[in-house]
Design an enzyme around this catalytic site. Structure first.
Site, PDB file in Angstrom:
ATOM      1  N   GLU A   1      -2.615  -8.998   3.333  1.00  0.00           N
ATOM      2  CA  GLU A   1      -3.057  -9.456   4.659  1.00  0.00           C
ATOM      3  C   GLU A   1      -4.574  -9.446   4.785  1.00  0.00           C
ATOM      4  OE1 GLU A   1      -2.914  -5.011   5.184  1.00  0.00           O
ATOM      5  OE2 GLU A   1      -1.854  -6.524   3.999  1.00  0.00           O
TER       6      GLU A   1
ATOM      7  N   HIS B   1      -3.765  -5.068  -0.385  1.00  0.00           N
ATOM      8  CA  HIS B   1      -3.427  -5.553   0.959  1.00  0.00           C
ATOM      9  C   HIS B   1      -3.449  -7.086   0.975  1.00  0.00           C
ATOM     10  CE1 HIS B   1      -3.589  -1.740   3.251  1.00  0.00           C
ATOM     11  NE2 HIS B   1      -4.414  -1.376   2.278  1.00  0.00           N
TER      12      HIS B   1
ATOM     13  N   CYS C   1       0.829  -1.197   0.000  1.00  0.00           N
ATOM     14  CA  CYS C   1       0.000   0.000   0.000  1.00  0.00           C
ATOM     15  C   CYS C   1       0.874   1.262   0.000  1.00  0.00           C
ATOM     16  CB  CYS C   1      -0.994  -0.045   1.162  1.00  0.00           C
ATOM     17  SG  CYS C   1      -2.327   1.189   1.022  1.00  0.00           S
TER      18      CYS C   1
END
Length: 212
Positions: A194, A192, A82
């Site tokens: 995650e 992202h 990001c």
């Protein structure tokens, strides 16, 4: 020795990044750290973040992490996420600030006046939610991830590399923008991992095993 250092410069909650990396690290040591020496000693480095570019650059400087980030990006497997991707570039329109200058190019804002989808419906900025990521070139971090897989995005700005050879993936959102870049030991993504379910964990697992 820390196997993976996740750089904490005070911008964003890094808990989800840390838990995802720990999940795929196979018991290796993972540290969320604001200590430049821990970053220097780590085998590999994750550089995440969220927030406004001027604030991120200021906090990186204030915490004395800039030099450690530059060294890591030159010497060891390095994953930007990001804002951590955007900060690698030379300059950002967000606040008209210089980035780290590791990669050539600009960070630019989506032009809301021109953001229209294929169905003619106006698209919202920020770009938020799941979208397809189209791989531009083979890479070790794409192993086991189908081309066109969906990842999770939250951003109003995107990178525009000066060198086309840096582009590792693209995504369509009113225009086709660069959603991943790669050079030597650096891999960086706008999305992202995650927050991107199984494919995000696969990318992080690939990073843990990556030997550029």
């Amino acid at each position: 020795m820390t196997k993976v250092a996740i750089i904490d410069y005070g911008m964003g909650n890094l808990r989800s990044v840390a838990k995802a990396v720990e999940h795929v690290a196979g018991g290796e040591s993972v540290a969320v750290t604001c200590d430049p020496d821990v970053v220097r000693r780590a085998d590999r480095v994750v550089f995440p973040g969220q927030g406004a570019m001027p604030d991120c650059m200021r906090e990186l400087e204030r915490r004395g992490l800039r030099a450690a980030v530059l060294e890591a990006a030159e010497t060891k497997p390095f994953l930007g996420i990001c804002i951590g991707q955007q900060m690698l570039f030379a300059h950002s329109e967000e606040g008209d600030v210089p980035g780290l200058g590791i990669l050539p190019g600009e960070v630019v804002r989506f032009d809301e006046a021109r953001m229209v989808g294929a169905d003619g419906v106006r698209l919202k900025v920020p770009h938020m939610g799941w979208n397809e990521v189209w791989q531009s070139a083979p890479h070790a971090l794409w192993e086991g991830i189908p081309d066109g897989e969906r990842f999770y995005f939250v951003h109003s700005y995107y990178v525009a590399p000066a060198d086309r050879a840096l582009v590792a993936a693209e995504t369509d959102y009113g225009l086709r923008f660069t959603s991943a870049v790669a050079r030597a030991n650096i891999f960086a993504v706008q999305f992202h991992p995650e927050k991107s379910a199984a494919s995000g964990l696969q990318l992080l697992s690939n990073f843990i095993r990556w030997a550029p």
